[in-house]
Design an enzyme around this catalytic site. Structure first.
Site: not given
Length: 282
Positions: A14, A76-77, A189-191
């Site tokens: 995203s 992205c999860n 979460c990849t963030h």
């Protein structure tokens, strides 16, 4: 086969969170050409309805395949939960790797069986996550403490990695997990790995206990390497450098700045419009 092997791998998220996965892919597969798509105009995915995220994921996948991608990584999860089955059905035979919340490695790493899971509300509510949670809970006897981190991905997307506001948000979400005895935190979460330094600082100032952080980006890269090798489509050393290009549905300048700030790379980025029927047109 040479043409397939020299084709790029498409990676999307995203926004900038997937760069935490991209860095593991570059380390694991340094010869591979890579395309990265940040759907920043539609971010964050975590507060969007699952069908909307699935539709966007199919459209972006269609765009990347149209650019010649030989494999896809859903970095992205939330998008993995919403769309991985649809993507695999739409592109049978193509290596497609999603990001699984690290429940299994979290359970394995925990010494006391108390595992905190930091994730978006969309990930935690997804059927795929709930099935995985039930499965790992039964097989490991670990207790998972789930924490939805509303707004955190958006904060990171703004580049606020070490601001007071981000520190306060991390404290609000993480401190209760530590107070409940968690000795392991899954960055779901990849963030979130992008603020790992801030998380480690918070932990050091909150508890004397050793807390293990689980980032599944390395496991994603290993799985991608296995699938490419099995398909015979991994790129061999031909003396030419690996290429990396970026695409975004929002500001090219912003994504270029993120590549520089987060990965130390100068990457050409193009802003593109993604129609919701792109996957069908590909």
């Amino acid at each position: 086969m040479a043409t397939t092997a020299n084709a790029p791998i498409g990676v999307f998220d995203s926004g900038v969170g997937g760069l935490s996965v991209l860095r593991h892919i570059r380390a694991q597969l340094p010869r591979e050409h890579l395309l990265y798509f940040a759907d920043a105009a539609f971010a964050p995915y975590g507060d969007k309805p699952e069908p909307a995220v699935a539709e966007r994921s199919l459209a972006i996948a269609g765009f990347l395949v149209a650019q010649g991608a030989k494999a896809l990584v859903v970095a992205c999860n939330t998008a993995t939960v919403a769309a991985i089955k649809l993507l695999r059905a739409h592109y049978p035979g193509m290596p497609i790797v999603g990001v699984e919340p690290g429940l299994k490695p979290g359970a394995a790493a925990s010494r006391n069986g108390m595992v905190g899971v930091l994730a978006t509300d969309g990930t935690l509510a997804g059927e795929k996550f709930q099935l995985l949670l039930e499965q790992i809970s039964q097989s490991s006897n670990a207790q998972f403490l789930l924490q939805g981190c509303t707004g955190l991905a958006s904060q990171i997307e703004l580049g606020e990695l070490d601001s007071d506001a981000t520190a306060a948000m991390l404290a609000r979400y993480i401190t209760p997990l530590l107070d409940q005895g968690a000795d392991t935190l899954v960055l779901g979460c990849t963030h979130y790995p992008l603020v790992q330094a801030a998380i480690e600082h918070l932990i050091a100032n909150t508890t004397p206990r050793e807390i293990v952080l689980v980032d599944t980006g390395e496991a994603v890269a290993r799985q991608l390497a296995r699938l490419l090798a099995a398909a015979g489509s991994d790129r061999q050393d031909d003396g030419q450098p690996a290429l990396l290009a970026g695409y975004t549905s929002a500001s090219a300048t912003a994504l270029q700045a993120a590549f520089t700030a987060l990965l130390g790379l100068a990457v050409p980025v193009q802003a593109v419009e993604i129609g919701i029927h792109s996957a069908d047109a590909a």
